[in-house]
Design an enzyme around this catalytic site. Structure first.
Site, short mmCIF file in Angstrom:
data_model
loop_
_atom_site.label_atom_id
_atom_site.label_comp_id
_atom_site.label_asym_id
_atom_site.label_seq_id
_atom_site.Cartn_x
_atom_site.Cartn_y
_atom_site.Cartn_z
N GLU A 74 2.39 12.37 -4.33
CA GLU A 74 2.60 11.09 -5.03
C GLU A 74 1.74 11.06 -6.31
O GLU A 74 2.08 10.39 -7.27
CB GLU A 74 2.26 9.90 -4.12
N LYS A 118 -1.76 -3.13 0.15
CA LYS A 118 -2.42 -3.44 -1.13
C LYS A 118 -1.70 -4.61 -1.82
O LYS A 118 -2.31 -5.57 -2.23
CB LYS A 118 -2.40 -2.18 -2.01
N HIS A 170 3.71 30.41 15.43
CA HIS A 170 4.89 30.71 16.25
C HIS A 170 6.13 30.03 15.69
O HIS A 170 7.13 29.89 16.40
CB HIS A 170 4.62 30.30 17.69
N LYS A 213 13.60 1.94 -3.66
CA LYS A 213 13.30 0.61 -3.08
C LYS A 213 14.32 -0.41 -3.57
O LYS A 213 14.86 -1.20 -2.79
CB LYS A 213 11.92 0.13 -3.53
N GLU A 261 8.62 -2.67 4.25
CA GLU A 261 8.43 -2.11 5.59
C GLU A 261 7.32 -2.87 6.33
O GLU A 261 7.46 -3.24 7.50
CB GLU A 261 8.06 -0.62 5.52
N GLY A 291 -3.45 3.20 -3.74
CA GLY A 291 -3.09 3.18 -2.32
C GLY A 291 -3.47 4.46 -1.61
O GLY A 291 -4.07 4.45 -0.53
N ARG A 292 -3.16 5.60 -2.20
CA ARG A 292 -3.41 6.89 -1.52
C ARG A 292 -4.87 7.30 -1.60
O ARG A 292 -5.24 8.36 -1.09
CB ARG A 292 -2.49 7.97 -2.10
O1 F6P Z 1 5.82 3.16 -2.24
C1 F6P Z 1 4.65 3.80 -2.55
C2 F6P Z 1 3.45 2.94 -2.30
O2 F6P Z 1 3.29 2.05 -3.34
C3 F6P Z 1 2.22 3.79 -2.09
O3 F6P Z 1 1.65 4.20 -3.27
C4 F6P Z 1 1.38 2.91 -1.26
O4 F6P Z 1 0.35 3.61 -0.64
C5 F6P Z 1 2.41 2.37 -0.31
O5 F6P Z 1 3.57 2.20 -1.09
C6 F6P Z 1 2.07 1.10 0.39
O6 F6P Z 1 1.82 0.06 -0.51
P1 F6P Z 1 1.09 -1.25 -0.06
O7 F6P Z 1 -0.27 -0.89 0.39
O8 F6P Z 1 1.07 -2.13 -1.28
O9 F6P Z 1 1.89 -1.87 1.06
#
Ligand code: F6P
Length: 549
Positions: free
Chosen positions: A359, A211, A390, A513, A217, A273-274
Site C-alpha cells: 500500500e 482512523k 512443502h 470502494k 466494512e 493507517g498502516r
Molecule cells: O482502504 C485502505 C485504508 O484506508 C487503509 O489505508 C487503512 O489502513 C484502512 O483502509 C482502514 O481505514 P480506517 O482505519 O480509516 O478504517
C-alpha cells in the site's frame, strides 16, 4: 527534475553506474564471492539492537554497496528521512506530516507538527490506554450486567486490524491466557459470526478501530456487533457504553455511531493507517499483553528509529535492506520479495507487511505527478517456515524467477513450549539449510558424484545464487517485534524515497470502494447502474437470479 528539484531517477549518473555494474556483475556466483573472501559472512553481518542481520548471501560486492550508497545519497534519502522525523509534510498528496516515529519517542523529546509539540498528547493517550487496559485486565471494567470482561473483539480493517492482529499472534505467550482476543475485519458477515458465536455478550468488549470511522466494512461490522449485543439485552442501548469503545481520529463520527467519546482513544492524521498499530489502534494488543509489554515494544521501535536516523550507510540496516531491494527490483528484474519467518508466532507477519509495503510503494506516479519510468514496489508474500518448504519453495530453488527472500528466526523458543523446546533445533536447522541451499545450490558434478543416473542429473541440480538475508534474534520479545517492524517500515521508506513516490497516500484503494457502493443497490434493489460494462452487468444479473431476486 522532480518537485524538489531532483533529477529524474533514471537520468541520474548513479543509476546509470548501477546499470553498468549490473552488466559487469553478470552471473557472478555466491560460491565464488564466498570463496574469494573468507571474511564475507562476518563483514556483511550487522548487529542492530537485538537483531543480527546477515546479508552476506546477497548478490553484492563492496563495489555494489558503494554504488547503492551513492544512489541513496543522490536520491536524497537522508534529507527526506530527516524531514519525516522533523514533522515536515512529506505526504505531499494529502499535505500531511508522517510521524509514526513520534508514537514511540520518549516524552521528554520535542516533536513539532505545525509548530505544536505533539509529545504531550501522544503520552496522554498512552496513559489513558494503560489505565483502561489495566482495568479490563484486572476485572475492574465490567459489562452491563456486572460480569467481568473475558473477550475482546477488535473490529477494524487494513491498518486498523493487521497490526494489532499480527502483534497479538506474535506476542500471545505474553498475553493473558484466560482472556479471548479476536479480530474481525472482513465485510463477509461470516467473519463476525465465527468470531462471536461462542462468546457471551455480557462478557464481551468490542473495540471499534478506524482512523476515519467511515470505512464501510468496519462500520457495517460494528453495527452488526451492536445488534448482536443488544439482542442479548432486550435492546437496552445503555449496554453499549460498557461493551463498545472506539479508536479513531474522528470524534464526530464516533459520537454519531453512538459510542460515548469518553470511551474513545484518539490518534492523529499524521499517523498513517498502516503505520498505526503502536498508536491507540494497538489498544486490543495492550489489553492482551499489558501496558508494560506494550511499552517494551515501543522501546524496540524507538531503538530502530534512532538507528535509522543516525547510523551511516554501511551499518544502517533499513537503508541497506532498502537499497538491496532496489538492486534486485530495478537491476535484476525481481518482481517479488518473500518474507519467510521461521516462527509460528509470526504467522501474520507477512500479511501485515503486505499492507505496509504494497500500500505504501504500489505506485506509478512520482511525487511531482509524472509517470515513473522504473519499477516500484515488489509483490510481498510468504508464510511461516517450514510449511512453505512443502509448498512453493520448489519454485524458489529451481524456478525461472529470481525471488529475494528474508529468513527470520530466533535462537530461543518461547518459554511456554516446555517439552516441545527440543523441536526448535529442527526448525532452525531448516531455516539455515534453506539459506544455504538457495545460495550455493548443488552442481551437476556434485549430483553425478552421488551416482544419480545421467538422465536425472539436470532435474536434481540446483543452480543456487538465489539471494537471502537472514535475520536472527535471541527470542521474540515485545522489543524485538518492535525492532523488526520498524526495520521494515524504514526499509519501505527508503525505497519510496529512491523511487520518488509518495509512500504515505493510498489513492489506489478508492475506485473499488466507490464502485462497490454503486453496485450494492444494483444487487439488493436491482437499481440501474448507468454505464455498466457488459461483463459486470451480466454478473450482477446472474447473482440476482441465483439469489432468487
Ligand atoms: O482502504 C485502505 C485504508 O484506508 C487503509 O489505508 C487503512 O489502513 C484502512 O483502509 C482502514 O481505514 P480506517 O482505519 O480509516 O478504517
Amino acid at each position: 527534475m522532480n518537485a524538489e528539484g531532483r533529477t529524474r531517477l533514471d537520468q541520474m549518473p548513479e543509476w546509470q553506474a548501477l546499470a553498468e555494474h549490473r552488466e559487469e556483475f553478470g552471473r557472478t556466483h555466491l560460491r565464488r564471492l564466498f570463496a574469494d573472501d573468507p571474511e564475507r559472512a562476518e563483514r556483511y553481518t550487522l548487529q542492530v539492537g537485538d537483531l543480527s542481520i546477515d546479508y552476506s548471501k546477497n548478490l553484492v560486492t563492496d563495489e555494489t554497496l558503494r554504488l547503492l550508497r551513492q544512489l541513496a545519497e543522490a536520491a536524497g534519502v537522508a534529507r527526506l528521512r530527516d524531514a519525516m522525523f522533523d514533522g515536515e509534510k512529506i505526504n505531499v498528496t494529502e499535505d500531511r506530516a508522517v510521524l509514526h516515529t513520534a508514537l514511540r519517542t520518549p516524552e521528554s523529546a520535542t516533536v513539532r507538527v505545525d509548530g505544536e509539540n505533539v509529545m504531550p498528547k501522544v503520552h496522554q493517550v498512552l496513559i489513558r490506554m494503560g489505565t483502561f487496559a489495566t482495568k479490563v485486565r484486572e476485572g475492574h471494567w465490567v459489562g452491563h450486567t456486572g460480569k467481568r470482561i473475558k473477550n475482546v473483539v477488535n473490529i477494524g480493517i487494513g491498518g486498523s486490524d493487521l497490526g494489532p492482529k499480527m502483534a497479538y499472534e506474535a506476542l500471545r505467550t505474553y498475553a493473558r491466557r484466560d482472556m479471548v482476543f479476536r479480530f474481525v475485519s472482513n465485510v463477509d458477515g461470516s467473519d463476525l459470526h465465527e468470531s462471536v458465536r461462542d462468546l457471551d455478550p455480557a462478557e464481551t468488549l468490542f473495540i471499534v478501530a478506524s482512523k476515519t470511522f467511515t470505512t464501510i466494512e468496519t462500520i457495517t461490522n460494528a453495527k452488526a456487533a451492536r445488534a448482536w449485543l443488544l439482542g442479548a439485552f432486550d435492546g437496552d442501548t445503555s449496554a453499549v457504553a460498557k461493551h463498545f469503545v472506539a479508536v479513531s481520529t474522528n470524534a464526530e463520527k464516533v459520537a454519531e455511531f453512538g459510542i460515548n467519546t469518553d470511551n474513545m482513544f484518539e490518534f492523529w492524521d499524521w499517523v498513517g493507517g498502516r503505520y498505526s498499530y503502536d498508536s491507540a489502534i494497538g489498544l486490543s494488543l495492550m489489553v492482551a499483553i499489558g501496558p508494560e509489554c506494550f511499552g517494551d515494544m515501543l522501546a524496540g521501535f524507538h531503538l530502530m528509529d534512532e538507528h535509522f536516523r543516525t547510523a551511516p550507510f554501511e551499518s544502517n540496516a533499513p537503508l541497506l535492506l532498502g537499497m538491496l531491494g532496489i538492486w534486485y527490483g530495478n537491476f535484476h528484474d525481481a518482481q517479488s520479495h518473500a518474507v519467510l519467518p521461521y516462527s509460528h508466532y509470526l504467522s501474520q507477519f507477512t500479511a501485515y507487511l503486505q499492507q505496509l509495503d504494497m500500500e505504501s510503494n504500489g505506485k506509478s506516479t512520482t511525487r511531482g505527478g509524472q509517470a515513473v519510468g522504473w519499477q516500484t514496489g515488489p509483490v510481498v508474500w510468504g508464510t511461516p517456515g517450514t510449511n512453505g518448504q512443502h509448498a512453493y519453495y520448489q519454485l524458489l530453488h529451481q524456478g525461472t524467477k529470481m525471488i529475494p527472500a528474508d529468513l527470520i528466526g530466533f535462537a530461543e523458543p518461547l518459554a511456554e513450549l516446555g517439552e516441545l523446546r527440543d523441536q526448535h533445533d529442527l526448525l532452525m536447522a531448516n531455516l539455515f539449510a534453506q539459506g544455504q541451499a538457495l545460495a550455493f545450490g548443488k552442481t551437476a558434478e556434485e549430483v553425478r558424484a552421488e551416482g544419480v543416473p545421467e538422465a536425472q542429473v539436470p532435474h536434481r541440480t540446483f543452480p543456487g545464487n538465489r539471494p537471502t538475508t537472514t535475520i536472527l534474534a535471541s527470542s521474540l520479545t515485545p522489543s524485538v517485534l518492535g525492532q523488526l517492524v520498524a526495520l521494515y517500515e524504514h526499509k519501505v521508506f527508503v525505497q519510496g524515497a529512491v523511487w520518488d513516490i509518495d509512500s504515505f497516500d493510498q489513492w489506489g484503494v478508492e475506485l473499488g470502494k466507490v464502485l462497490a457502493k454503486r453496485l450494492e443497490s444494483a444487487l439488493t434493489e436491482g437499481a440501474e447502474v448507468a454505464g455498466l460494462d457488459a461483463s459486470t452487468a451480466a454478473l450482477v444479473g446472474r447473482y440476482r437470479s441465483l439469489r432468487g431476486r
